[in-house]
Design an enzyme around this catalytic site. Structure first.
Site, PDB file in Angstrom:
ATOM      1  N   GLN B 271      -2.023  63.692   2.690  1.00  0.00           N
ATOM      2  CA  GLN B 271      -1.761  62.397   3.308  1.00  0.00           C
ATOM      3  C   GLN B 271      -1.964  61.266   2.313  1.00  0.00           C
ATOM      4  O   GLN B 271      -1.254  60.265   2.352  1.00  0.00           O
ATOM      5  CB  GLN B 271      -2.657  62.233   4.542  1.00  0.00           C
ATOM      6  CG  GLN B 271      -1.998  61.488   5.671  1.00  0.00           C
ATOM      7  CD  GLN B 271      -0.654  62.064   6.043  1.00  0.00           C
ATOM      8  OE1 GLN B 271      -0.385  63.249   5.839  1.00  0.00           O
ATOM      9  NE2 GLN B 271       0.226  61.229   6.547  1.00  0.00           N
ATOM     10  N   HIS B 274       0.971  59.812   0.101  1.00  0.00           N
ATOM     11  CA  HIS B 274       2.056  58.969   0.631  1.00  0.00           C
ATOM     12  C   HIS B 274       2.124  57.626  -0.085  1.00  0.00           C
ATOM     13  O   HIS B 274       3.204  57.114  -0.359  1.00  0.00           O
ATOM     14  CB  HIS B 274       1.900  58.751   2.135  1.00  0.00           C
ATOM     15  CG  HIS B 274       2.536  59.840   2.941  1.00  0.00           C
ATOM     16  ND1 HIS B 274       3.882  60.070   2.940  1.00  0.00           N
ATOM     17  CD2 HIS B 274       2.010  60.771   3.778  1.00  0.00           C
ATOM     18  CE1 HIS B 274       4.178  61.093   3.734  1.00  0.00           C
ATOM     19  NE2 HIS B 274       3.052  61.546   4.251  1.00  0.00           N
ATOM     20  N   GLU B 338      -3.183  58.327  13.271  1.00  0.00           N
ATOM     21  CA  GLU B 338      -1.813  58.835  13.379  1.00  0.00           C
ATOM     22  C   GLU B 338      -1.847  60.364  13.471  1.00  0.00           C
ATOM     23  O   GLU B 338      -1.274  60.951  14.370  1.00  0.00           O
ATOM     24  CB  GLU B 338      -1.032  58.382  12.129  1.00  0.00           C
ATOM     25  CG  GLU B 338       0.401  58.856  12.084  1.00  0.00           C
ATOM     26  CD  GLU B 338       1.047  58.597  10.725  1.00  0.00           C
ATOM     27  OE1 GLU B 338       0.300  58.339   9.742  1.00  0.00           O
ATOM     28  OE2 GLU B 338       2.283  58.676  10.637  1.00  0.00           O
ATOM     29  N   HIS B 339      -2.539  60.998  12.532  1.00  0.00           N
ATOM     30  CA  HIS B 339      -2.681  62.459  12.528  1.00  0.00           C
ATOM     31  C   HIS B 339      -4.144  62.822  12.692  1.00  0.00           C
ATOM     32  O   HIS B 339      -5.006  62.217  12.053  1.00  0.00           O
ATOM     33  CB  HIS B 339      -2.221  63.050  11.189  1.00  0.00           C
ATOM     34  CG  HIS B 339      -0.816  62.693  10.814  1.00  0.00           C
ATOM     35  ND1 HIS B 339      -0.513  61.754   9.860  1.00  0.00           N
ATOM     36  CD2 HIS B 339       0.367  63.150  11.279  1.00  0.00           C
ATOM     37  CE1 HIS B 339       0.795  61.649   9.744  1.00  0.00           C
ATOM     38  NE2 HIS B 339       1.366  62.484  10.596  1.00  0.00           N
ATOM     39  N   ASP B 372       4.992  67.660   9.811  1.00  0.00           N
ATOM     40  CA  ASP B 372       5.932  66.792   9.108  1.00  0.00           C
ATOM     41  C   ASP B 372       7.318  67.411   9.016  1.00  0.00           C
ATOM     42  O   ASP B 372       8.313  66.691   8.929  1.00  0.00           O
ATOM     43  CB  ASP B 372       5.439  66.524   7.678  1.00  0.00           C
ATOM     44  CG  ASP B 372       4.406  65.413   7.648  1.00  0.00           C
ATOM     45  OD1 ASP B 372       4.308  64.672   8.640  1.00  0.00           O
ATOM     46  OD2 ASP B 372       3.700  65.295   6.621  1.00  0.00           O
ATOM     47  N   HIS B 431      15.120  33.463  47.876  1.00  0.00           N
ATOM     48  CA  HIS B 431      14.968  34.923  47.919  1.00  0.00           C
ATOM     49  C   HIS B 431      14.907  35.396  49.377  1.00  0.00           C
ATOM     50  O   HIS B 431      15.482  36.420  49.726  1.00  0.00           O
ATOM     51  CB  HIS B 431      13.691  35.364  47.192  1.00  0.00           C
ATOM     52  CG  HIS B 431      13.838  35.427  45.703  1.00  0.00           C
ATOM     53  ND1 HIS B 431      14.105  34.324  44.929  1.00  0.00           N
ATOM     54  CD2 HIS B 431      13.769  36.487  44.833  1.00  0.00           C
ATOM     55  CE1 HIS B 431      14.178  34.687  43.654  1.00  0.00           C
ATOM     56  NE2 HIS B 431      13.976  35.989  43.575  1.00  0.00           N
TER      57      HIS B 431
END
Lengths: 445, 445
Positions: B271, B274, B338-339, B372, B431
């Protein structure tokens, strides 16, 4: 630019613009929503956010004093105050709210999604997905002259069905420093956790940062004026999610000769009363339909309480004539209305052709106001053409989907060459190695 | 402020920050993501948008010349060019893409939601809901040194399952003015309608306004650098929907003494590669686990191709020690990664406690990189704590829900008092009248 019959600008109480069989190349410009000059609110909003972030409840109180003219001892209503207020709701209104609640609940219950059960995508590779409620949500309910009781149901019911653990309702205090009794009743009914009697930008700031009384929330829902809308956008910078893009309300009615002009006029007027920036659109198959509806509008306008608002909204509105319903539907999908009424013979036949709309009403006895309050559908819908990308609010908006995977050693061996090959092609060598490390692993080391 | 063991700042290739049993009141500040100075891009972006809006393809070409140094005769790849390029994909990569496609397709197929069938919420009041595909969607695929082949599958498969009629892929041209063969292959596989070899802000501008070659779309999906992300935000002003808030990638591993340090280190490194702004977090039940993982990181770092990026990412990263798994899970839900990898004994037991995460990986043989590329789940996930409000991307994100209602005259009579009572209480008289007009209607007039 294209054929357009423009009524005299002083034709107060009429839909001013009329188009006859406009060509598709002109549709996009006809469908442009009226643009209103928006003041830049960034300065005001950032100051209020900063004040609330630093001073918490104290800021909420002083801002409420400043903007609403109300001195609050506490920003939160106590459970006793809520019960006491709720109990003063007039009996007929109480009954109406209970029945509306029942219908909305029964339709939204159908929306609760199932989890995706564990599924073996390949041998030893098991994936699943769980729906988890967003833990803390904020519901913004406008107050003042028109307390939106129904919006408490429309936001609170899906929040409860999703299982949100904290549901915080913010609404401006009424003149007596309290909250409209029917809002309290509806809030009790849907199981709101807390009612905060603060409105405007300061309410959104409180929900964003949290204060002594207001929990910080993960997502904010609900309508509001341009200040509240801009404050919601601003809150995104601090990690707060938003419901959906919504601005001035709008309606399109497709009417053929089977439509009852008095009903069509009443539906257009009901949407026009929301605000001077609302837009109502009549798509008709005959000139006579347009003329009859216009006459009805004039007639019904006479004793409407919100007459002046309606007249301004009609100035932003238009009629279009199309000979056939197919073209009318294509035009409707280009306009992408929030509300779409199909006042035509056999509306079921063309309902399947709707691609872009928020909520659709079929036939002569399905007024838009039924969806606002009682049919069971949600009235929180995208406007301004956003129905091309977003749908009706529902239980899903209070949930999020989490993916899970559980892979056996054999399963990973089966996937290994896929992962390493694509990872290497993407230039992500460490991604490949996370697999290779595992393949080379000896159990007995 | 709280117990923190700070390694020497020159400890290159280590996770620098370590916390030991931090108290819950300090969690929020520990969980703050690293903040990077972002230049104000508004000026650049608005100029490019204006250029593309006015000059269309001509602007796309000149901007591609300027930013990518490539002279394009056409911005769109022809069908022949796509086929020809796709056919040059190396056989092993082709096989990997096909197998990944199969797994992702099979898991996403389970996500296709059913319509809500007509349901009578009360007598004569029938409501239903239909899922309609967003008509036109744009997929942004970063190119350059790391062409994200897998992202074509992750966005294109749900788009196709939803039934989007136009799926436009934009990606920057490679050095030869063409597009990576594997991206072409994946695009063919998922049935992309058009490939536009334009990247950056200008690609998003093209998808927003449309040009001679690029159709304007309703929603844009896909990752990108800070320019592309800011351009997507900017596109919202023009009515373009966005997928989900995503920034630098991140991972949290919860590891007890059953975790294999070499695997944990490999996952953290995968990770970290990235980008320098990625964050990796190790939550461990024992100091020894942390120490062993750190040693493994140093060892594995040595020959990693993206070593310098990884070292920078590790400087933004941290380890936390918690004695019990329950507290570790609470902390994970506060961080909202996220993960999330659960490298613990019996991970199934604690998986149910996950509230805030994008994608979860159970056990020692489920590396994040499997998700992934190949397990079947989607890799498009919210980051930066946004998993508190949003979930994994899926088929739903390419659909919108439209509500329908059909009410009989009797049905409306049953709802009438609910609608008129609440509408009057909300101050919306028109209405109420839309209902009253219909009740008073005599069939024979």
């Amino acid at each position: 630019m294209f054929f357009q019959r423009l009524l005299r600008q002083d034709a107060r109480g009429q839909i001013v613009k009329q188009y006859k069989n406009p060509r598709p190349k002109d549709w996009a410009s006809i469908c442009m929503r009226p643009v209103f000059e928006r003041a830049s609110l960034e300065d005001t909003i950032s100051k209020i956010f900063e004040d609330v972030r630093i001073n918490g409840d104290k800021a909420l109180k002083s801002l409420t004093k400043k903007y609403d003219g109300i001195d609050l001892a506490n920003v939160m209503l106590s459970k006793e105050e809520i019960s006491e207020l709720a109990s003063t709701t007039p009996p007929d209104l109480k009954m109406a709210i209970l029945t509306a609640y029942k219908n909305i609940l029964s339709f939204h219950r159908l929306q609760v999604p199932l989890n995706l059960k564990p599924y073996e995508t390949s041998r030893g590779v098991v994936c699943w997905q769980e729906n988890k409620a967003i833990e803390k949500v904020g519901l913004y309910i406008p107050g003042g002259s028109a307390p939106l009781i129904s919006t408490v149901l429309m936001l609170g019911i899906p929040a409860r069905l999703a299982g949100c653990s904290e549901v915080i309702l913010c609404t401006p205090p009424s003149a007596d420093g309290l909250v409209n009794p029917a809002i309290c009743l509806a809030a009790q009914l849907v199981g709101v956790s807390k009612i905060i009697r603060v409105g405007g930008v300061q309410a959104i700031a409180g929900l964003t940062f949290g204060t002594e009384s207001v929990p910080a929330v993960n997502k904010v829902f609900g309508p509001g004026n341009q200040y509240v809308s801009a404050a919601k956008e601003y809150a995104r910078r601090y990690g707060v999610g938003l419901d959906l893009p919504a601005g001035p309300s709008e309606i399109m009615v497709i009417a053929d000769e089977t439509a009852i002009p008095a009903f069509v006029a009443a539906d257009l007027l009901s949407q026009a009363e929301h605000g001077p920036d609302s837009q109502v659109v009549l798509v008709a198959s005959k000139t006579e339909v347009i003329d009859k509806v216009q006459r009805e509008i004039l007639k019904q306008l006479k004793d409407l309480p919100r007459r002046e608002i309606v007249i301004k909204a009609l100035e932003n509105s238009f009629c279009v004539l199309f000979k056939d319903v197919k073209t009318a539907m294509d035009f409707a999908n280009t306009y992408a209305p929030e509300h779409l009424i199909l006042s035509v013979a056999n509306p079921e036949k063309i309902a399947g052709q709707v691609i872009n709309a928020g909520s659709v009403f079929l036939g002569n006895f399905t007024p838009e106001s039924a969806g606002d309050y009682a049919s069971g559908t949600n009235h929180t819908l995208p406007t301004g053409g956003w129905t091309k990308a977003y749908g009706s609010l529902g239980v899903d908006d209070f949930l999020k989907k989490i993916s899970f995977q559980n892979i056996s050693k054999d399963g990973l061996e089966g996937l290994a060459s896929i992962i390493t090959t694509i990872a290497e092609a993407e230039g992500l060598g460490a991604h490949a190695r996370a697999v290779i490390k595992r393949l080379n692993f000896k159990e007995n080391i």
